[in-house]
Motif scaffolding. Structure first.
Motif, PDB file in Angstrom:
ATOM      1  N   MET A  82       0.812  -1.166  -0.026  1.00 40.08           N
ATOM      2  CA  MET A  82      -0.025  -0.081   0.030  1.00 40.08           C
ATOM      3  C   MET A  82       1.005   1.280  -0.048  1.00 40.08           C
ATOM      4  SD  MET A  82      -2.994  -1.134  -0.473  1.00 40.08           S
ATOM      5  CE  MET A  82      -3.869   0.235  -0.058  1.00 40.08           C
ATOM      6  N   LYS A  83       2.211   1.112   0.004  1.00 38.52           N
ATOM      7  CA  LYS A  83       2.945   2.401  -0.022  1.00 38.52           C
ATOM      8  C   LYS A  83       2.835   3.128  -1.352  1.00 38.52           C
ATOM      9  CE  LYS A  83       5.362   1.868   3.740  1.00 38.52           C
ATOM     10  NZ  LYS A  83       5.162   3.085   5.051  1.00 38.52           N
ATOM     11  N   PRO A  84       3.239   4.354  -1.643  1.00 38.63           N
ATOM     12  CA  PRO A  84       3.007   5.097  -2.874  1.00 38.63           C
ATOM     13  C   PRO A  84       3.935   4.410  -4.024  1.00 38.63           C
ATOM     14  CG  PRO A  84       3.103   6.766  -1.239  1.00 38.63           C
ATOM     15  CD  PRO A  84       3.379   5.224  -0.502  1.00 38.63           C
ATOM     16  N   ASP A  85       3.365   4.457  -5.094  1.00 38.57           N
ATOM     17  CA  ASP A  85       3.968   3.853  -6.328  1.00 38.57           C
ATOM     18  C   ASP A  85       5.455   4.093  -6.501  1.00 38.57           C
ATOM     19  OD1 ASP A  85       1.650   2.778  -6.867  1.00 38.57           O
ATOM     20  OD2 ASP A  85       1.329   4.279  -8.470  1.00 38.57           O
ATOM     21  N   ARG A  91      12.003   1.034  -3.415  1.00 41.29           N
ATOM     22  CA  ARG A  91      12.404  -0.191  -2.749  1.00 41.29           C
ATOM     23  C   ARG A  91      12.691  -1.178  -3.800  1.00 41.29           C
ATOM     24  NH1 ARG A  91       8.293  -0.734   2.501  1.00 41.29           N
ATOM     25  NH2 ARG A  91       9.492   0.624   3.844  1.00 41.29           N
ATOM     26  N   GLY A  92      11.905  -1.354  -4.544  1.00 44.63           N
ATOM     27  CA  GLY A  92      11.894  -2.498  -5.770  1.00 44.63           C
ATOM     28  C   GLY A  92      13.425  -2.282  -6.360  1.00 44.63           C
ATOM     29  N   TYR A  93      13.823  -1.291  -6.447  1.00 43.76           N
ATOM     30  CA  TYR A  93      15.220  -1.053  -7.272  1.00 43.76           C
ATOM     31  C   TYR A  93      16.138  -1.611  -6.124  1.00 43.76           C
ATOM     32  CZ  TYR A  93      20.148   0.884  -8.081  1.00 43.76           C
ATOM     33  OH  TYR A  93      21.195   0.883  -7.961  1.00 43.76           O
ATOM     34  N   VAL A  94      16.113  -1.183  -4.935  1.00 47.20           N
ATOM     35  CA  VAL A  94      17.129  -1.674  -3.896  1.00 47.20           C
ATOM     36  C   VAL A  94      17.148  -3.225  -3.751  1.00 47.20           C
ATOM     37  CG1 VAL A  94      17.586  -1.670  -1.351  1.00 47.20           C
ATOM     38  CG2 VAL A  94      16.791   0.451  -2.598  1.00 47.20           C
ATOM     39  N   PHE A 116       2.301   0.320 -12.444  1.00 46.67           N
ATOM     40  CA  PHE A 116       3.310  -0.487 -13.498  1.00 46.67           C
ATOM     41  C   PHE A 116       4.667  -0.371 -13.095  1.00 46.67           C
ATOM     42  CE2 PHE A 116      -0.406   0.827 -16.086  1.00 46.67           C
ATOM     43  CZ  PHE A 116      -0.989  -0.516 -16.558  1.00 46.67           C
ATOM     44  N   ILE A 117       5.018  -0.603 -11.939  1.00 47.88           N
ATOM     45  CA  ILE A 117       6.388  -0.371 -11.413  1.00 47.88           C
ATOM     46  C   ILE A 117       7.140  -1.615 -11.863  1.00 47.88           C
ATOM     47  CG2 ILE A 117       5.727   0.882  -9.267  1.00 47.88           C
ATOM     48  CD1 ILE A 117       6.734  -1.589  -7.617  1.00 47.88           C
ATOM     49  N   ASP A 118       6.617  -2.439 -12.119  1.00 49.46           N
ATOM     50  CA  ASP A 118       7.133  -3.806 -12.687  1.00 49.46           C
ATOM     51  C   ASP A 118       7.900  -3.439 -13.916  1.00 49.46           C
ATOM     52  OD1 ASP A 118       4.772  -3.820 -13.559  1.00 49.46           O
ATOM     53  OD2 ASP A 118       4.360  -5.968 -13.489  1.00 49.46           O
TER      54      ASP A 118
END
Length: 411
Positions: A82-85, A91-94, A116-118
């Motif tokens: 539920m965090k902002p995109d 975080r995904g990058y890390v 669409f962060i993926d």
């Protein structure tokens, strides 16, 4: 320009015997040649990377993960989703960079909520803006209105064959490499306990007809279909419909095994660490997402039943020839842990476990022609380990060097 990579041993991932004193020749992003040093001459003045006593294996492949969530964080899965995109993308990058440093050169992302962060992460990696594994993404996971994990699929439900067909087409339009369906588990309410009541059950969320139309649309466009499926009739319906990989299947029954053998589907991401690991698992006091002592007895009973079923029936499935691909889900950097329990609890040989993290992962994802084994013509995705995983599969965590598409990432 050619680069010559040397080591003590090379395991190519095909199932062949290891090569002693190997030389692997890379040119640009591809493998040109692989063989023993006695057969491959290294020209004077050539670029040589000598890894000494280390062991070369193919780059690892994680067939099921989520970029913006990581079980190492002190928050529940839902809180992270539920965090902002933008926050989840950072975080995904890390997490993805950590995966790459742990030897994962390819990863399939099967649900990252809105924004669409993926896709953004995939495209940023592909154009060289950031470092991370090669990504295959689903863009828009598809679930029915009463399906589990709505935050992963933007809360939008697709009900009936027409809506499912439309949703698949939308995912493809937005750039999906793979279609993700939630074919089992339903939620009768939106609280965490409602989620748990719907988890680890054999209740089908989609009909066989809805699954079939998703497969029809995806396959016509050259996309594979991965389905969240814990157990029950959804396993057989999905395999009959042509779903390519069933994710988790911890309530697999012996009567399901012939369907896997007949239709050729993979078992992907059996989530072994959740059931068997005392530090990362459901029962660990360190697990922030699943506080074991605070959860009701009926949940404990579900976990224990699923663990025993996973050990017994998956072990039988493996012996009978069902194909497995291992993955981490939210346990970024932990593919070695899945391999450990695949050997210790499911009965795999170390070679089977290694292939479930390399060759089989590539085959499951539909990219075996490009990666997954160390063979001429494939991407130069190479990992060097300090020990031999065929002697002790836990050496998969002892990564010393990572090469992705011929580029030295970690040394």
């Amino acid at each position: 320009m050619k680069t010559y990579l040397k080591a003590r041993l090379l395991i190519d991932g095909t199932g062949a015997d290891p090569i002693e004193n190997p030389v692997l020749v890379m040119e640009d992003d591809r493998i040109k040649e692989v063989g023993p040093a006695s057969r491959i001459e290294i020209p004077s003045g050539a670029a040589v990377i000598d890894r000494g006593d280390e062991v070369l294996i193919p780059g690892l492949i994680d067939s099921h993960c989520h970029a913006g969530e990581d079980s190492k964080r002190g928050e529940s899965v839902r809180e992270q989703h539920m965090k902002p995109d933008a926050h989840r993308a950072l975080r995904g990058y890390v997490s993805l960079h950590n995966d790459l440093m742990c030897g994962v050169t390819t990863m399939r992302l099967l649900g990252d909520g809105g924004g669409f962060i993926d896709k953004i992460l995939r495209d940023s990696i592909n154009c060289g803006e950031i470092e991370g594994p090669r990504l295959l993404v689903c863009c828009l996971p598809i679930r029915p209105s009463h399906g589990t994990a709505p935050e992963i699929a933007e809360f939008v439900g697709a009900d009936g064959v027409d809506e499912v067909r439309k949703r698949v087409r939308q995912a493809i339009f937005h750039g999906a490499d793979v279609i993700k369906l939630f074919t089992s588990n339903i939620s009768n309410g939106d609280t965490f306990l409602d989620y748990l009541k719907g988890d680890l059950t054999g209740v089908a969320a989609y009909t066989k007809e809805e699954m079939a139309v998703a497969v029809e649309e995806a396959h016509r466009c050259g996309k594979k279909v991965a389905a969240h499926c814990i157990g029950g009739p959804a396993i057989r319906w999905g395999l009959e419909a042509g779903i390519d990989s069933l994710e988790h299947v911890n309530l697999l029954e012996e009567s399901d095994i012939p369907y896997f053998l007949q239709y050729g589907g993979y078992i992907s991401d059996p989530n072994l660490h959740l059931f068997f690991d005392p530090v990362k698992g459901f029962e660990s006091p360190l697990n922030k997402s699943w506080v074991w002592d605070d959860l009701p007895d009926w949940w404990h009973q579900k976990v224990w039943k699923s663990r025993e079923n996973t050990r017994r029936v998956m072990g039988k499935a493996l012996k009978e020839g069902v194909k497995f691909a291992l993955a981490t889900d939210l346990n970024h950097g932990g593919l070695w842990l899945e391999a450990k329990y695949f050997v210790q609890e499911i009965g795999a040989t170390p070679m089977q476990a290694l292939q479930a993290c390399t060759r089989n992962g590539a085959d499951c994802c539909g990219i075996l022609e490009e990666t997954g084994t160390l063979e001429a013509g494939k991407y130069a995705d190479v990992v060097s380990l300090s020990g031999n995983p065929l002697e002790n599969i836990e050496h998969l965590k002892d990564v010393r060097m990572v090469v992705k598409q011929g580029t030295l990432i970690r040394q």
